[in-house]
Scaffold this motif. Structure first.
Motif, PDB file in Angstrom:
ATOM      1  N   GLN A 120       0.846  -1.192   0.000  1.00  0.00           N
ATOM      2  CA  GLN A 120       0.000   0.000   0.000  1.00  0.00           C
ATOM      3  C   GLN A 120       0.888   1.251   0.000  1.00  0.00           C
ATOM      4  O   GLN A 120       2.006   1.208   0.522  1.00  0.00           O
ATOM      5  N   PRO A 121       0.392   2.367  -0.525  1.00  0.00           N
ATOM      6  CA  PRO A 121       1.124   3.630  -0.378  1.00  0.00           C
ATOM      7  C   PRO A 121       1.312   3.936   1.108  1.00  0.00           C
ATOM      8  O   PRO A 121       0.515   3.500   1.951  1.00  0.00           O
ATOM      9  N   ILE A 122       2.361   4.682   1.420  1.00  0.00           N
ATOM     10  CA  ILE A 122       2.657   4.978   2.823  1.00  0.00           C
ATOM     11  C   ILE A 122       2.877   6.484   3.005  1.00  0.00           C
ATOM     12  O   ILE A 122       3.565   7.114   2.191  1.00  0.00           O
ATOM     13  N   THR A 123       2.250   7.038   4.035  1.00  0.00           N
ATOM     14  CA  THR A 123       2.423   8.463   4.314  1.00  0.00           C
ATOM     15  C   THR A 123       3.824   8.682   4.887  1.00  0.00           C
ATOM     16  O   THR A 123       4.464   7.735   5.393  1.00  0.00           O
ATOM     17  N   THR A 124       4.286   9.907   4.861  1.00  0.00           N
ATOM     18  CA  THR A 124       5.598  10.218   5.427  1.00  0.00           C
ATOM     19  C   THR A 124       5.621   9.910   6.919  1.00  0.00           C
ATOM     20  O   THR A 124       6.593   9.354   7.433  1.00  0.00           O
ATOM     21  N   VAL A 125       4.537  10.246   7.631  1.00  0.00           N
ATOM     22  CA  VAL A 125       4.463   9.971   9.077  1.00  0.00           C
ATOM     23  C   VAL A 125       4.610   8.472   9.338  1.00  0.00           C
ATOM     24  O   VAL A 125       5.391   8.046  10.197  1.00  0.00           O
ATOM     25  N   ASP A 126       3.852   7.655   8.588  1.00  0.00           N
ATOM     26  CA  ASP A 126       3.928   6.202   8.773  1.00  0.00           C
ATOM     27  C   ASP A 126       5.294   5.658   8.356  1.00  0.00           C
ATOM     28  O   ASP A 126       5.821   4.735   8.983  1.00  0.00           O
ATOM     29  N   LEU A 127       5.873   6.240   7.313  1.00  0.00           N
ATOM     30  CA  LEU A 127       7.188   5.794   6.864  1.00  0.00           C
ATOM     31  C   LEU A 127       8.244   6.110   7.922  1.00  0.00           C
ATOM     32  O   LEU A 127       9.111   5.278   8.211  1.00  0.00           O
ATOM     33  N   MET A 128       8.168   7.286   8.536  1.00  0.00           N
ATOM     34  CA  MET A 128       9.137   7.637   9.579  1.00  0.00           C
ATOM     35  C   MET A 128       8.990   6.695  10.778  1.00  0.00           C
ATOM     36  O   MET A 128       9.992   6.308  11.394  1.00  0.00           O
ATOM     37  N   ASP A 129       7.766   6.294  11.091  1.00  0.00           N
ATOM     38  CA  ASP A 129       7.542   5.325  12.161  1.00  0.00           C
ATOM     39  C   ASP A 129       8.182   3.983  11.783  1.00  0.00           C
ATOM     40  O   ASP A 129       8.853   3.352  12.596  1.00  0.00           O
ATOM     41  N   TYR A 130       7.957   3.550  10.537  1.00  0.00           N
ATOM     42  CA  TYR A 130       8.537   2.302  10.027  1.00  0.00           C
ATOM     43  C   TYR A 130      10.072   2.351  10.117  1.00  0.00           C
ATOM     44  O   TYR A 130      10.708   1.421  10.606  1.00  0.00           O
ATOM     45  N   ILE A 131      10.641   3.458   9.659  1.00  0.00           N
ATOM     46  CA  ILE A 131      12.104   3.609   9.670  1.00  0.00           C
ATOM     47  C   ILE A 131      12.620   3.599  11.109  1.00  0.00           C
ATOM     48  O   ILE A 131      13.607   2.914  11.417  1.00  0.00           O
ATOM     49  N   GLY A 132      11.947   4.339  11.994  1.00  0.00           N
ATOM     50  CA  GLY A 132      12.380   4.423  13.389  1.00  0.00           C
ATOM     51  C   GLY A 132      12.395   3.088  14.108  1.00  0.00           C
ATOM     52  O   GLY A 132      13.149   2.892  15.064  1.00  0.00           O
TER      53      GLY A 132
END
Length: 183
Positions: A120-132
């Motif tokens: 699925q597409p991912i928002t920047t907020v969700d991506l930063m959570d994923y990266i963190g």
């Protein structure tokens, strides 16, 4: 002609200082031992040719070279030179995740992993959570978010798309998936 040579020499020194600053690398030094205009122009041509090869992809250098040629024409000593050719784009190879060792996994690798895992597409907020959750984000988190967004914008694999009333990141070469609806 001595007056023009003095201005030319000062301009070359200023240009060399600028190039050192921009390239943050060594620029070969040229020592001028006398004021022979022909030698000065030969040194100029040799240095310009070498820097054309090294810096031709930089728009600042191409602009500098256009100004340089105009100045040379104005003082009546312009060499007949072809316009600066743009260097071909060098294809960068992606680092494979298993090769990272103790180094943190790059943000763009994690972005690709997030899209692959979720589908699925991912928002920047969700991506930063994923990266963190997968690497330490050092320094200011807001700056890290800006770096990630900027990198995503420049990376030829990703694009920003409208998604669920906002924006999200998705693959550039794939249509977005159908939005999931509540059952």
């Amino acid at each position: 002609m001595h007056h023009a040579s003095t201005h030319f020499s000062l301009a070359m020194q200023a240009g060399i200082q600028y190039l050192r600053m921009v390239t943050q690398g060594p620029i070969p030094m040229v020592t001028i031992t006398h004021n022979d205009d022909d030698d000065l122009l030969a040194i100029h041509d040799e240095m310009a040719s070498m820097l054309d090869h090294k810096l031709s992809a930089m728009p600042e250098w191409r602009t500098f070279r256009r100004v340089d040629r105009m100045l040379l024409r104005r003082i009546g000593t312009a060499p007949v030179a072809a316009p600066v050719q743009v260097a071909p784009k060098i294809e960068r190879k992606r680092i494979q995740p298993e090769l990272f060792g103790d180094a943190p996994i790059p943000y763009m690798t994690l972005a690709a992993n997030a899209l692959t895992e979720t589908g699925q597409p991912i928002t920047t907020v969700d991506l930063m959570d994923y990266i963190g959750k997968r690497r330490t984000i050092t320094g200011d988190p807001k700056k890290a978010r800006i770096v990630v967004q900027s990198s995503l914008s420049k990376d030829e694999r990703f694009r920003s798309i409208p998604w669920n009333g906002g924006r999200a990141w998705w693959w550039k070469n794939q249509p977005p998936p159908q939005k999931k609806t509540a059952a």
